[in-house]
Design a protein around this motif. Structure first.
Motif, PDB file in Angstrom:
ATOM      1  N   THR A   7       0.836  -1.200   0.000  1.00 47.51           N
ATOM      2  CA  THR A   7       0.000   0.000   0.000  1.00 47.51           C
ATOM      3  C   THR A   7       0.867   1.244   0.000  1.00 47.51           C
ATOM      4  N   ALA A   8       0.633   2.111  -0.962  1.00 48.22           N
ATOM      5  CA  ALA A   8       1.347   3.392  -1.017  1.00 48.22           C
ATOM      6  C   ALA A   8       0.516   4.430  -0.273  1.00 48.22           C
ATOM      7  N   HIS A   9       1.185   5.209   0.548  1.00 47.03           N
ATOM      8  CA  HIS A   9       0.545   6.288   1.306  1.00 47.03           C
ATOM      9  C   HIS A   9       1.046   7.612   0.708  1.00 47.03           C
ATOM     10  N   ILE A  10       0.128   8.498   0.351  1.00 44.46           N
ATOM     11  CA  ILE A  10       0.480   9.787  -0.256  1.00 44.46           C
ATOM     12  C   ILE A  10       0.353  10.866   0.811  1.00 44.46           C
ATOM     13  N   ARG A  11       1.386  11.701   0.931  1.00 44.76           N
ATOM     14  CA  ARG A  11       1.358  12.788   1.914  1.00 44.76           C
ATOM     15  C   ARG A  11       2.128  13.980   1.358  1.00 44.76           C
ATOM     16  N   TRP A  12       2.007  15.118   2.072  1.00 46.47           N
ATOM     17  CA  TRP A  12       2.732  16.324   1.693  1.00 46.47           C
ATOM     18  C   TRP A  12       4.233  16.065   1.788  1.00 46.47           C
ATOM     19  N   GLY A  62       4.235  19.926  -3.277  1.00 46.48           N
ATOM     20  CA  GLY A  62       5.006  18.686  -3.372  1.00 46.48           C
ATOM     21  C   GLY A  62       4.332  17.588  -2.574  1.00 46.48           C
ATOM     22  N   MET A  63       4.224  16.410  -3.167  1.00 47.97           N
ATOM     23  CA  MET A  63       3.649  15.242  -2.495  1.00 47.97           C
ATOM     24  C   MET A  63       4.633  14.083  -2.655  1.00 47.97           C
ATOM     25  N   VAL A  64       4.637  13.176  -1.681  1.00 50.84           N
ATOM     26  CA  VAL A  64       5.459  11.970  -1.797  1.00 50.84           C
ATOM     27  C   VAL A  64       4.580  10.738  -1.612  1.00 50.84           C
ATOM     28  N   ALA A  65       5.043   9.631  -2.201  1.00 53.05           N
ATOM     29  CA  ALA A  65       4.415   8.327  -1.998  1.00 53.05           C
ATOM     30  C   ALA A  65       5.356   7.533  -1.103  1.00 53.05           C
ATOM     31  N   VAL A  94      -1.745   5.602  -7.761  1.00 57.34           N
ATOM     32  CA  VAL A  94      -2.261   6.121  -6.493  1.00 57.34           C
ATOM     33  C   VAL A  94      -1.976   7.621  -6.396  1.00 57.34           C
ATOM     34  N   MET A  95      -0.764   8.030  -6.794  1.00 58.18           N
ATOM     35  CA  MET A  95      -0.439   9.466  -6.765  1.00 58.18           C
ATOM     36  C   MET A  95      -1.353  10.229  -7.718  1.00 58.18           C
ATOM     37  N   MET A  96      -1.570   9.692  -8.909  1.00 59.79           N
ATOM     38  CA  MET A  96      -2.415  10.397  -9.879  1.00 59.79           C
ATOM     39  C   MET A  96      -3.875  10.434  -9.444  1.00 59.79           C
ATOM     40  N   GLN A  97      -4.370   9.370  -8.796  1.00 57.65           N
ATOM     41  CA  GLN A  97      -5.753   9.384  -8.316  1.00 57.65           C
ATOM     42  C   GLN A  97      -5.935  10.495  -7.287  1.00 57.65           C
ATOM     43  N   LYS A  98      -4.911  10.705  -6.456  1.00 60.81           N
ATOM     44  CA  LYS A  98      -4.940  11.798  -5.472  1.00 60.81           C
ATOM     45  C   LYS A  98      -5.095  13.136  -6.199  1.00 60.81           C
ATOM     46  N   LEU A  99      -4.341  13.307  -7.276  1.00 61.90           N
ATOM     47  CA  LEU A  99      -4.387  14.554  -8.032  1.00 61.90           C
ATOM     48  C   LEU A  99      -5.701  14.687  -8.809  1.00 61.90           C
ATOM     49  N   LEU A 100      -6.140  13.612  -9.436  1.00 56.44           N
ATOM     50  CA  LEU A 100      -7.393  13.643 -10.194  1.00 56.44           C
ATOM     51  C   LEU A 100      -8.569  13.963  -9.272  1.00 56.44           C
TER      52      LEU A 100
END
Length: 173
Positions: A10-15, A52-55, A93-99
């Motif tokens: 599971t990738a977690h996306i955060r600032w 900026g966001m990181v996975a 996952v990163m792109m879904q966050k942005l979309l």
């Protein structure tokens, strides 16, 4: 010495935070022939409209994205997943966050430039629904190379289209 693929459940996306910079710079140099420098990242992230966001995978930074907020669009400036963690859905996952930040009323599209030689990125974004809308001739400072300007346009759901908008209607009297 060949690097082996790492599994990520599971990738977690955060600032992105300051202490992520060494990992982000490592991913950047792993992924790009002409990587951004730390100064490039800092100069960009100091701008008010730059995010900026990181996975993270098991507490380790394995990908990042840098994007700008504009009045009616988002503009991806830099996007990468470490080569050991690719093809596991982290980029998705990163792109879904942005979309998820798009809407019909406000920011309704995402733009980005992709090097003409970066077929992997072109296909990744194409599979997400991005379309190449123009060729930017001799776009890069570091090489004589064109870029494709790619765009994703927000498509409202049936529910959104069915909702009455709060518009003020003029009545002739």
């Amino acid at each position: 010495m060949e690097q082996t693929k790492q599994a990520c459940q599971t990738a977690h996306i955060r600032w992105m935070i300051r202490r992520d910079m060494p990992d982000v710079l490592g991913i950047e140099s792993d992924c790009f022939e002409f990587p951004w420098t730390e100064d490039d990242f800092i100069r960009c992230l100091r701008q008010r409209n730059c995010i900026g966001m990181v996975a993270e995978c098991d507490g380790k930074v394995v990908g990042f994205m840098i994007y700008e907020l504009h009045k009616n669009r988002l503009h991806i400036l830099n996007f990468a997943v470490h080569s050991n963690y690719r093809r596991q859905g982290i980029g998705n996952v990163m792109m879904q966050k942005l979309l998820g930040k798009l809407s019909q009323e406000r920011r309704n599209r995402i733009m980005l430039e992709v090097r003409e030689t970066n077929l992997e990125a072109q296909l990744f974004f194409k599979n997400l629904g991005f379309k190449a809308i123009s060729v930017l001739r001799d776009f890069y400072d570091d090489a004589t190379e064109d870029a494709y300007l790619m765009q994703f346009r927000y498509q409202p759901s049936a529910e959104e289209l069915a909702q009455p908008h709060n518009r003020i209607t003029r009545m002739a009297g």
